[in-house]
Design a protein around this motif. Sequence first.
Motif, PDB file in Angstrom:
ATOM      1  N   ARG A 194      11.854   9.584  -1.600  1.00 19.17           N
ATOM      2  CA  ARG A 194      13.394  10.227  -1.670  1.00 19.17           C
ATOM      3  C   ARG A 194      13.116  11.346  -2.201  1.00 19.17           C
ATOM      4  NH1 ARG A 194      16.650   5.591   0.573  1.00 19.17           N
ATOM      5  NH2 ARG A 194      15.612   5.952   3.271  1.00 19.17           N
ATOM      6  N   LYS A 195      13.028  11.185  -3.372  1.00 20.06           N
ATOM      7  CA  LYS A 195      13.085  12.419  -4.327  1.00 20.06           C
ATOM      8  C   LYS A 195      12.009  13.025  -4.724  1.00 20.06           C
ATOM      9  CE  LYS A 195      16.477   9.790  -7.867  1.00 20.06           C
ATOM     10  NZ  LYS A 195      16.547   8.818  -8.989  1.00 20.06           N
ATOM     11  N   LEU A 196      11.063  12.781  -4.258  1.00 26.48           N
ATOM     12  CA  LEU A 196       9.954  13.630  -4.365  1.00 26.48           C
ATOM     13  C   LEU A 196       9.489  14.735  -2.717  1.00 26.48           C
ATOM     14  CD1 LEU A 196       6.919  10.809  -5.573  1.00 26.48           C
ATOM     15  CD2 LEU A 196       7.794  12.417  -7.227  1.00 26.48           C
ATOM     16  N   SER A 197      10.469  13.750  -1.849  1.00 24.16           N
ATOM     17  CA  SER A 197      10.191  14.917  -0.362  1.00 24.16           C
ATOM     18  C   SER A 197      11.010  15.408  -0.678  1.00 24.16           C
ATOM     19  CB  SER A 197      11.131  13.576   0.172  1.00 24.16           C
ATOM     20  OG  SER A 197       9.814  12.815   0.791  1.00 24.16           O
ATOM     21  N   ASN A 198      12.378  15.678  -1.873  1.00 24.69           N
ATOM     22  CA  ASN A 198      13.431  16.379  -2.149  1.00 24.69           C
ATOM     23  C   ASN A 198      12.365  17.965  -2.019  1.00 24.69           C
ATOM     24  OD1 ASN A 198      15.608  15.640  -0.614  1.00 24.69           O
ATOM     25  ND2 ASN A 198      16.122  14.529  -2.117  1.00 24.69           N
ATOM     26  N   ARG A 227       0.808  -0.999   0.280  1.00 27.55           N
ATOM     27  CA  ARG A 227       0.167   0.192  -0.038  1.00 27.55           C
ATOM     28  C   ARG A 227       0.729   0.679  -0.256  1.00 27.55           C
ATOM     29  NH1 ARG A 227      -4.665  -1.113   4.039  1.00 27.55           N
ATOM     30  NH2 ARG A 227      -5.621  -3.614   3.256  1.00 27.55           N
ATOM     31  N   LEU A 228       2.235   1.404   0.572  1.00 27.44           N
ATOM     32  CA  LEU A 228       3.129   2.743   0.761  1.00 27.44           C
ATOM     33  C   LEU A 228       3.627   2.330  -0.569  1.00 27.44           C
ATOM     34  CD1 LEU A 228       4.704   1.435   4.698  1.00 27.44           C
ATOM     35  CD2 LEU A 228       2.974   3.209   4.041  1.00 27.44           C
ATOM     36  N   GLU A 229       3.487   1.333  -1.360  1.00 27.33           N
ATOM     37  CA  GLU A 229       4.609   1.849  -2.160  1.00 27.33           C
ATOM     38  C   GLU A 229       3.296   1.716  -3.313  1.00 27.33           C
ATOM     39  OE1 GLU A 229       6.202  -2.383  -3.588  1.00 27.33           O
ATOM     40  OE2 GLU A 229       7.962  -2.158  -2.395  1.00 27.33           O
ATOM     41  N   LYS A 230       2.415   1.482  -3.431  1.00 28.67           N
ATOM     42  CA  LYS A 230       1.366   2.226  -4.222  1.00 28.67           C
ATOM     43  C   LYS A 230       1.017   3.296  -4.237  1.00 28.67           C
ATOM     44  CE  LYS A 230      -2.745   0.919  -6.889  1.00 28.67           C
ATOM     45  NZ  LYS A 230      -3.887  -0.145  -7.235  1.00 28.67           N
ATOM     46  N   TRP A 231       1.188   4.086  -3.272  1.00 29.74           N
ATOM     47  CA  TRP A 231       0.674   5.379  -2.939  1.00 29.74           C
ATOM     48  C   TRP A 231       2.030   6.281  -3.629  1.00 29.74           C
ATOM     49  CZ3 TRP A 231      -3.774   7.798  -2.581  1.00 29.74           C
ATOM     50  CH2 TRP A 231      -4.587   7.461  -2.026  1.00 29.74           C
ATOM     51  N   ILE A 232       3.045   6.143  -2.889  1.00 28.70           N
ATOM     52  CA  ILE A 232       4.599   6.658  -4.427  1.00 28.70           C
ATOM     53  C   ILE A 232       4.273   6.616  -5.671  1.00 28.70           C
ATOM     54  CG2 ILE A 232       6.958   6.533  -3.834  1.00 28.70           C
ATOM     55  CD1 ILE A 232       6.973   5.354  -1.245  1.00 28.70           C
ATOM     56  N   PHE A 233       3.605   5.811  -6.322  1.00 27.53           N
ATOM     57  CA  PHE A 233       3.625   5.534  -7.159  1.00 27.53           C
ATOM     58  C   PHE A 233       2.405   6.663  -7.396  1.00 27.53           C
ATOM     59  CE2 PHE A 233       5.238   1.214  -7.245  1.00 27.53           C
ATOM     60  CZ  PHE A 233       6.542   0.872  -7.322  1.00 27.53           C
TER      61      PHE A 233
END
Length: 740
Positions: free
Chosen positions: A401-405, A350-356
């Motif tokens: 991590r890249k999106l958070s930056n 679920r975490l991975e899907k929200w990251i995608f």
Amino acid sequence: MERPLGKELALAPLQEWGEEEVDGAVYHITLRRQRSQRPGPGGGRGRGRGQAPDSGRSEDFVHYRTCKVRALRAAPLERLVLELVRGDHEQDPAFVPAFLATHRAFVPTDRVLGLLLQPRQAPRPRGERQEEEGQGPLDVSQEQELRNSRQEDRQGLMLDSGFRALITVLGSWLLDHPQDFKDPPSHSNLVQVCTFLRWAAPGGPESQEAERLLRHFQEEEEEEVAKTLQEEEEGTKEALEASEPSHDESPGSEDPLEEEERQGKEGPELLDFSVDEIAEQLTLMDMELFSQVCLWECLGSVWSHRDRAGGLGSASSVRATVAQFNAVTGCVLSSVLAGPSLPPPHRAQRLEKWIFIAQRCRELRNFSSLRAILSALQSNPIYRLKRSWGAVSREPLSMYRKLSNIFSDENNHLNSREILSQEEATVISPEEKTAPGVPPLFQKVPPGPIPYLGTFLTDLVMLDTALPDLLEGDLINFEKRRKEWEILSRIQHLQRRCVAYNLLSRPPVLAAFRAQRPLSEEQSYRLSRVIEPPAASCPSSPRIRRRISLTKRLSAKLSRERGSSPSHQPGDPPSPSPSLSSGSYPPSPGEGDPLTLSPPPSPGATGLGHKGSLELPLGTEAPELQQAPGSPGSSARAPHHPGQPSPDACVIRVSIDHDPGNLYRSIWLTSQDKVPGVILRALQKLHLGQPQPRDYQLFQVLPGDRELLIPDNANVFYAMSPASPRDFVLRKKEGAQSPP
């Protein structure tokens, strides 16, 4: 020494000259150098009429002339309104749009129309006065004379440049800011404009736009009245059906929204749909809400006073974007936290899907939902799930991590600002197609981007804090309005680019998104602790390095020992960003000092619930709006006063504990301010009657749901933590009496 041909002196084209006062108005003067080509001595001799100058002649020289450019800086209201129709708009093209976009911060619309239209009514023709004076009806010749007189009056006024400018200003006003004229039920301001334009510009585009807008407002009112009557009838019908033991429901009588909600409860869950479907529907909802945002509601003086009785308005269009932001954050929370017995590898999926989904939002240039998703993933209830994060694959973790930056708060969110500017400047390739019906101006640019509105709101509130509304002599500070317009014009430009999106609505996805049950902050965190009790941190969990000195660690430890929050307990790692805080973004600041930046008072987040089974009672209702750690208004750096960089002063945000409105007030803090003075100023701005500073304590809110107590009589500037957000909270001492 001769200067080579083609070389020019490197002189600045603009030069600041100063200010001058004319008729009670203060103008800012700039000297502008303009180039003009002139023939040298004898350069024009021997040339016949119509002959082009010889390009090889060296007698020609470059001539510059200096023009004085005036821009209105401050003036009384009447002078500002006169500038709308009498000013030189070629020299100062930003004056009219800046005034129309910001005037509601210092004067109501009806007052402006009264100053614009009342002195400029057409003179009454003699025949019309004769009829009203009781000299009998007019015959055919007199009626013809009356019509000719009206036409001559109109033609004479049309020769007046000020009169033509007035019609142009009204046309721009109707097109760019139609909500200024919405005043139900009579819409008196719009009726006044329609009446004037029928006479001044009959059949013109301005008159047609005014008539169309009036019909649109009237149709909206009729629809609202019909909807209200229908809801009342349905309520009465439901009450009768509830009182009867059985009653057959007639097919087709269900409300469409209720049908959608029922379909969502019976249909698939949100994460059952594909990444593209979810991201596109989030973008579609954000696009519709952002395109409807009223510019004047974003002003710092309006947005910061939205909860005050007798304020300028509730800022409903901005609140709608806040609600959507918090709904997305709640969806992420509820979907990840649902199913306490779910194994960590399944929760990691679920975490991975929200990251995608977040990555797809980035590709769609939807920075609003992107930040909402990241805010939820960085909140304490999700961030502390160490075993779940440890099961996340390397690729999505690197993507996260890249999106958070993108939304790093360093240098006043410089990274996200630069990325948004780059996206605005993007041009599509010739083979790409735009959506049908897109204006020609935006056919060569990709759709969007949809910005994170909180950045603009924070900038506008900071401007309202730093610059005064009035200058010496009670002159309206229009230079402040120009700076506000620079931000509002960018929002307006982004709104116009949003029409290029070509996304189709998917009702099943929308139904699944809206079919969520609310969770309170306490429930979110309790559920997180049921999923994973406190334990040692996992090396695979995403983390941000922190450099905390020994003194700060001791202060944080003492603060936790004095009173720890139930939402953060020993064994939980600190989240990489401030946790979700209750309230709207940014919270309301005080009058005359409206800086709104939300600190993180709590680690949980009020999210919308999940359709899965939850092993927690749902008795506590969630607040109406929730703010994510990256939600608009979260900690941002406070700038120095314009033109006066001061390392020994800053702006801090102060709130009061247990304030249901979550209101924050900004205070200009210097290196000489002690705790009692800061508390007194904060209480005064919070409008508490007969404040007693000795009854309160001042705490600085630190990351990770920690607090630092500022000792009584201490120097706040040197006692606070400089590496943490400048967010403070006032808490009443035990045994202190409440103010009357």
